[in-house]
Scaffold this motif. Structure first.
Motif, mmCIF file in Angstrom:
data_model
loop_
_atom_site.group_PDB
_atom_site.id
_atom_site.type_symbol
_atom_site.label_atom_id
_atom_site.label_comp_id
_atom_site.label_asym_id
_atom_site.label_seq_id
_atom_site.Cartn_x
_atom_site.Cartn_y
_atom_site.Cartn_z
ATOM 1 N N ARG A 1 0.881 -1.140 0.052
ATOM 2 C CA ARG A 1 -0.080 0.106 -0.007
ATOM 3 C C ARG A 1 0.780 1.203 0.138
ATOM 4 O O ARG A 1 0.461 2.068 -0.695
ATOM 5 N N ASP A 2 1.819 1.355 0.885
ATOM 6 C CA ASP A 2 2.729 2.365 0.717
ATOM 7 C C ASP A 2 3.575 2.723 -0.480
ATOM 8 O O ASP A 2 3.572 3.681 -0.955
ATOM 9 N N LEU A 3 3.876 1.405 -1.089
ATOM 10 C CA LEU A 3 4.597 1.464 -2.551
ATOM 11 C C LEU A 3 3.623 2.084 -3.568
ATOM 12 O O LEU A 3 3.922 3.165 -4.351
ATOM 13 N N ILE A 4 2.285 1.766 -3.240
ATOM 14 C CA ILE A 4 1.198 2.060 -4.451
ATOM 15 C C ILE A 4 1.080 3.637 -4.227
ATOM 16 O O ILE A 4 1.034 4.614 -5.184
ATOM 17 N N ASP A 5 0.973 4.282 -2.816
ATOM 18 C CA ASP A 5 0.675 5.468 -2.699
ATOM 19 C C ASP A 5 1.798 6.280 -3.172
ATOM 20 O O ASP A 5 1.836 7.419 -3.850
#
Length: 95
Positions: free
Chosen positions: A27-31
């Motif tokens: 999720r952090d990577l996507i954001d």
């Protein structure tokens, strides 16, 4: 000691690597990737019509920092999962 062969960085390599991350890390990577994309769009808009604030979007922005007189160093600042995050992007260009 033999030099390790550098892996080519492409979409398949990145996705394979990301499959090993936990769900919150993904999720952090996507954001972070979405913030980079929004910054790029904002920079394009700024360059094409002269409007904008230099890439500081709601999704994220690039901050240049000088640390102990050295730098500038580029950091991606963005919001993910209700928290502000920071990722070092490398040394920036000096003016």
């Amino acid at each position: 000691m033999a030099r390790r062969k550098q892996t080519e960085l492409n979409l398949e390599t990145v996705v394979r690597w990301a499959s090993g991350l936990s769900r919150p890390q993904r999720r952090d990577l996507i954001d972070a990737l979405l913030a980079l994309d929004e910054i790029e769009d904002s920079d394009r808009s700024l360059n094409s019509n002269g409007n904008g604030n230099g890439g500081g979007t709601a999704g994220g922005y690039i901050e240049l920092k000088t640390i102990n007189g050295c730098g500038p160093y580029r950091y991606l600042r963005f919001r993910s999962q209700g928290q502000y995050k920071s990722v070092y992007l490398g040394k920036g260009e000096e003016d």
